[in-house]
Design an enzyme around this catalytic site. Structure first.
Site, short mmCIF file in Angstrom:
data_model
loop_
_atom_site.label_atom_id
_atom_site.label_comp_id
_atom_site.label_asym_id
_atom_site.label_seq_id
_atom_site.Cartn_x
_atom_site.Cartn_y
_atom_site.Cartn_z
N ALA A 34 0.62 -1.11 -0.08
CA ALA A 34 0.27 0.03 -0.09
C ALA A 34 0.79 1.05 -0.23
CB ALA A 34 -0.90 0.27 1.14
N GLY B 227 1.18 -5.24 1.07
CA GLY B 227 -1.03 -5.34 0.25
C GLY B 227 -0.25 -5.75 -1.81
N GLU C 290 -0.94 -9.26 -0.20
CA GLU C 290 -2.05 -9.38 -0.25
C GLU C 290 -2.89 -9.56 -1.38
OE1 GLU C 290 -2.03 -6.10 2.71
OE2 GLU C 290 -3.49 -7.84 4.16
N GLU D 243 5.09 -5.60 6.71
CA GLU D 243 4.02 -4.27 7.98
C GLU D 243 4.84 -3.53 9.07
OE1 GLU D 243 2.49 -6.30 5.67
OE2 GLU D 243 1.46 -5.82 4.94
C1 HXC Z 1 5.10 4.38 -1.41
C2 HXC Z 1 7.01 3.38 -1.95
C3 HXC Z 1 6.59 2.09 -1.33
C4 HXC Z 1 5.35 1.99 -1.03
C5 HXC Z 1 8.60 1.88 -2.74
N1 HXC Z 1 7.83 2.97 -2.62
N2 HXC Z 1 7.58 1.34 -1.78
N3 HXC Z 1 6.31 4.48 -2.04
N4 HXC Z 1 4.88 3.47 -1.10
N5 HXC Z 1 4.85 1.32 -0.41
C6 HXC Z 1 9.03 4.22 -3.34
C7 HXC Z 1 10.37 4.46 -2.50
O1 HXC Z 1 9.81 5.65 -1.78
C8 HXC Z 1 10.75 5.22 -3.61
O2 HXC Z 1 10.88 6.32 -3.89
C9 HXC Z 1 10.70 4.16 -4.82
O3 HXC Z 1 9.11 3.90 -4.91
C10 HXC Z 1 11.83 2.99 -5.10
O4 HXC Z 1 12.12 2.48 -3.90
P1 HXC Z 1 13.13 2.55 -3.29
O5 HXC Z 1 13.28 2.33 -1.81
O6 HXC Z 1 13.93 3.90 -3.47
O7 HXC Z 1 14.31 0.83 -4.58
P2 HXC Z 1 14.91 -0.33 -4.07
O8 HXC Z 1 16.17 0.35 -3.17
O9 HXC Z 1 14.90 -1.14 -4.94
O10 HXC Z 1 14.04 -0.97 -2.15
C11 HXC Z 1 12.40 -1.83 -2.59
C12 HXC Z 1 11.70 -1.89 -1.48
C13 HXC Z 1 11.97 -0.96 -0.84
C14 HXC Z 1 12.94 -3.18 -0.65
C15 HXC Z 1 10.67 -2.76 -2.09
O11 HXC Z 1 11.24 0.14 -1.31
C16 HXC Z 1 10.62 -1.18 0.11
O12 HXC Z 1 10.82 -0.81 1.38
N6 HXC Z 1 9.77 -0.55 0.23
C17 HXC Z 1 8.86 -0.13 1.72
C18 HXC Z 1 7.51 -2.17 1.83
C19 HXC Z 1 6.66 -2.44 2.59
O13 HXC Z 1 6.48 -1.58 3.86
N7 HXC Z 1 5.55 -2.79 1.61
C20 HXC Z 1 4.44 -2.73 3.20
C21 HXC Z 1 3.83 -1.07 2.69
S1 HXC Z 1 2.81 -1.78 4.01
P3 HXC Z 1 11.43 7.78 -4.09
O14 HXC Z 1 10.80 8.74 -4.62
O15 HXC Z 1 12.26 7.88 -2.96
O16 HXC Z 1 12.68 7.22 -5.41
C22 HXC Z 1 1.22 -2.41 3.04
C23 HXC Z 1 0.06 -2.42 3.97
C24 HXC Z 1 -0.67 -3.30 3.78
O17 HXC Z 1 1.11 -2.33 2.38
C25 HXC Z 1 -2.43 -3.07 4.70
C26 HXC Z 1 -3.65 -3.74 3.84
C27 HXC Z 1 -3.01 -3.18 2.20
#
Ligand code: HXC
Length: 259
Positions: free
Chosen positions: A66, A110, A113, A133
């Site tokens: 998400a 998400g 999911e 998360e």
């Molecule tokens: C918003 C995101 C994002 C996310 C990545 N980006 N994941 N933006 N929401 N979930 C953005 C980053 O901020 C970054 O933007 C760009 O995408 C590239 O990501 P990087 O981190 O620079 O890439 P990398 O170093 O290759 O790392 C990849 C990654 C990391 C390991 C996947 O991006 C990461 O950990 N993302 C978050 C994963 C996460 O926690 N997902 C769960 C979210 S909570 P900029 O602008 O800096 O280039 C969730 C809740 C669900 O899903 C509940 C119900 C649906």
């Protein structure tokens, strides 16, 4: 229909393909993207020519979760009162035709999911699944704590949900989360092959099979077996059953009319 965060097209006139399209954000699933996804799924579900759908992303990400930026400032009132997730993530559960997730790269939070809400997952060898998360001070909120244990068992689901670690495609296949793993450059070919095959079968049998397998996933064994038996009986009222069996007996290809 013009979409901003997804693209759609059809393949072989029978398969609806939806591509998540926020590549710079690794396809982070914003509320608007999820509304668009729901609209596209419903449109393909209502299109008589379409027999199966595929949801995919890009090489680097199916979806990295998400949209954290969008969620960061939400209050309890924002999410509870406005029914965050329930209001726009669950359309996929109402879709009757099969939906395949073709996953390459990250399928996290998400994103994992969403893949699990599809009927089955075909993964590229670079796919990575996880529920990270916990690292954000939250828990999965779109069914992850429920669907993951059903798919991979309690031990691995606990491991993933509590540590937030990622699982690669090999581990995901071994654990039963994905049905097939293929080389990255063969992912869409494999998913399309499966989708075209499904689209060629009698639609009513396909819908019934999906409904019945979902019963196994969501209900008790006794109820599921009874539901399956009744659906099995009901299919003997279809022209497609007569056609499928006559074709076999007479050694010719079946031509289903979805009736
Ligand atoms: C918003 C995101 C994002 C996310 C990545 N980006 N994941 N933006 N929401 N979930 C953005 C980053 O901020 C970054 O933007 C760009 O995408 C590239 O990501 P990087 O981190 O620079 O890439 P990398 O170093 O290759 O790392 C990849 C990654 C990391 C390991 C996947 O991006 C990461 O950990 N993302 C978050 C994963 C996460 O926690 N997902 C769960 C979210 S909570 P900029 O602008 O800096 O280039 C969730 C809740 C669900 O899903 C509940 C119900 C649906």
């Amino acid at each position: 229909m013009a979409y901003e965060f997804i693209t759609t097209h059809t393949e072989g006139e029978k398969v609806g393909v939806i591509t998540l399209n926020r590549p710079k954000q690794l396809n982070a699933l914003s509320p608007q993207l999820m509304v668009e996804l729901g609209q596209a799924l419903k449109a393909f579900d209502a299109d008589e020519a379409i027999g199966c759908m595929i949801i995919t992303g890009n090489e680097k990400a199916f979806a990295a979760g998400a949209d954290i930026g969008a969620m960061a400032t939400y209050s309890f009132a924002d999410v509870y009162r406005d029914d965050y997730i329930t209001r726009d993530w669950e359309t996929i559960r109402t879709i009757r035709k099969p939906v395949i997730a073709a996953v390459s790269g990250f399928a996290l939070g998400g994103g994992c999911e969403l893949a699990m809400m599809c009927d089955f997952i075909i993964a590229a060898d670079n796919a990575k699944f996880g529920q990270p998360e916990i690292k954000l001070g939250i828990i999965p909120g779109a069914g992850g704590t429920q669907r993951l244990p059903r798919a991979v068992g309690k031990a691995k689901a606990m491991d993933l949900a509590l540590t937030g670690r990622m699982m690669d495609a090999t581990e995901a296949e071994r654990a039963g989360l994905v049905s097939r793993v293929v080389p990255l450059d063969k992912l869409m070919e494999e998913a399309l092959g499966a989708a075209l095959m499904i689209s060629g079968y009698g639609r009513m049998a396909v819908l019934a099979a999906k409904e019945c397998v979902n019963r196994a996933y969501e209900g008790t064994l006794a109820d599921g077996v009874m539901f399956e038996r009744r659906m099995f009986h009901a299919l003997f009222a279809t022209a497609d059953q007569k056609e499928g069996m006559d074709a076999f007996v007479n050694k010719r290809p079946a031509v289903f009319k979805h009736q």
